[in-house]
Design an enzyme around this catalytic site. Structure first.
Site, PDB file in Angstrom:
ATOM      1  CG  HIS A 301      -0.279   0.478   2.488  1.00 22.84           C
ATOM      2  ND1 HIS A 301      -0.227   1.814   2.863  1.00 22.84           N
ATOM      3  CD2 HIS A 301       0.352  -0.212   3.475  1.00 22.84           C
ATOM      4  CE1 HIS A 301       0.402   1.919   4.020  1.00 22.84           C
ATOM      5  NE2 HIS A 301       0.763   0.716   4.418  1.00 22.84           N
ATOM      6  CB  CYS A 302       1.452   4.150  -1.635  1.00 18.35           C
ATOM      7  SG  CYS A 302       0.381   3.991  -3.080  1.00 18.35           S
ATOM      8  CG  LEU A 303      -2.057   9.218   0.359  1.00 17.32           C
ATOM      9  CD1 LEU A 303      -2.324   9.196   1.859  1.00 17.32           C
ATOM     10  CD2 LEU A 303      -1.613  10.603  -0.081  1.00 17.32           C
TER      11      LEU A 303
END
EC number: 3.1.3.16
Length: 411
Positions: A301-303
């Site tokens: 995941h990232c933002l």
């Protein structure tokens, strides 16, 4: 100087222009592969090695030439003298036909699916002065070797440039969606980060709302793609048996780290132009492989779950399954249609693809979807890469709106 209706120029004309006081009005675009360019090129030329998924966008007018330029100086030259400078396009062998009149759009006397034809047509449509080197680089180099730079000269310049700001490469993409609509707190804390995943996250939240309701399973039983919200959703993590979390942000918390139930790897990368995500590919791939060996599931995941995390996932698929960048992207987008990788991360993936092709035994043939397939084994190349990880620094954090893999055979 050739007339504006002419398509090609001779090597003699080009050499005379390079010697003239007006050479600053020439913009030479080397349309060969990056490897050929690095070996030797015409002095002052820049390499326009565009992935096919970007070339199509240039062809249909969704981006302009300046959008693909990384060097601020060159970008300024193009923007300030777009219709004043001469654009010189060249490949290795040259283009057929001499000084043919342009009867209309798309009449360049080269293959219609070539970079040169697309650039020529696009620049002509924009009212620019553009010609293709009829003789090609090979003949030009044979006739005027003093006007060419070899690999050693290029390498020396790259070393010198890297001591300052790395601005000598092509392939930067200016924003196609620059405004952010979320609060600053949703973005990276980096003062210089453009981190436009926040803008993309907002955009896709409205356009593809259902894509963000749950993490998306990319490889059944092994890998999910998600965003910041998913990484904090304990119920979702339990539901999908996620015991490994790969956090591709510098500041989002690893919320359940202290519990000891989930193993984390954090890659502190923003979407800023100075970031080098490729150097973290080996660690990321090894982390995902560790999850696979433990018969567990990993959340990447990232933002917003559309750029950095997607880039890492693509690198994993390319390395372990032997997929091309186009094929890996198509596979991920088929499962998660809102993916929107940063342009320069895509360029790093293109370089990674080249590295994989150059290493014997690094390519695979995988048609299965099982996480424990035999084709997903780390090779000698990866072991070497883990010990000597290198990468290409990008030069943009501006979010690209949507990537489309080629289905027209453009290379």
């Amino acid at each position: 100087m050739p007339e504006t209706e002419h398509e090609t120029c001779s090597k003699e004309w080009l050499q005379s222009q390079l010697r003239s006081l007006d050479s600053k009005d020439l913009i030479l675009l080397d349309c060969r592969g990056s490897h050929e360019y690095s070996e030797s090129h015409i002095r002052g030329a820049v390499n326009l090695c565009i992935p096919s998924i970007v070339l199509r966008r240039l062809a249909v007018g969704k981006i302009d030439l300046a959008s693909t330029i990384k060097s601020p100086e060159l970008k300024q030259r193009i923007q300030s003298g777009y219709k004043l400078c001469w654009f010189i396009l060249y490949n290795g062998e040259g283009v057929p036909g001499q000084n043919q009149e342009i009867a209309g759009a798309g009449s360049l006397a080269v293959a219609m699916d070539s970079i040169i034809s697309i650039l020529h047509r696009r620049l002509k449509q924009d009212g620019c002065r553009v010609v293709a080197l009829q003789d090609g680089f090979n003949n030009f180099r044979q006739a005027f070797p003093e006007w060419c730079e070899d690999d050693n000269q290029t390498h020396s310049k790259e070393i010198e440039s890297s001591r300052n700001v790395q601005t000598d490469q092509l392939m930067g993409l200016r924003s196609l969606r620059i405004s952010t609509t979320q609060s600053d707190s949703a973005c990276s804390s980096s003062a210089e980060s453009s981190d436009c995943e926040s803008s993309s996250h907002h955009h896709h939240h409205h356009s593809h709302h259902n894509y963000n309701e749950a993490p998306v399973e990319i490889i059944p039983g092994l890998l999910f793609l998600g965003n910041a919200t998913h990484s904090c959703d304990s119920e979702a993590l339990k539901k999908y048996n996620i015991k490994y979390v790969l956090n591709v942000t510098p500041d989002l918390p690893n919320k359940f780290k202290e519990s000891g139930d989930i193993k984390y790897l954090q890659i502190p990368i923003t979407d800023h132009y100075s970031q080098d995500l490729a150097i973290h590919f080996p660690d990321a791939i090894q982390f995902i492989e560790e999850a696979r060996s433990a018969s567990s599931v990993v959340l990447v995941h990232c933002l917003a779950g559309v750029s950095r995390s997607v880039t890492v996932t693509l690198a994993y698929l390319m390395h372990t399954r032997g997929l091309s960048l186009n094929d890996a992207f198509a596979m991920v987008r088929d499962r998660k249609p809102d993916v929107s990788p940063n342009f320069h991360f895509m360029q790093q993936l293109l370089s990674f693809e080249s590295q994989l092709r150059l290493r014997p035994g690094s390519r695979f043939s995988c048609s299965c979807i099982a996480p424990d397939c035999n084709c997903m084994q780390t090779t000698g190349f990866m072991a070497t890469h883990l010990a000597n990880a290198t990468g290409v620094s990008p030069d943009s954090g501006i979010e690209f709106d949507r990537w489309t893999p080629s289905d027209t055979g453009l290379k």
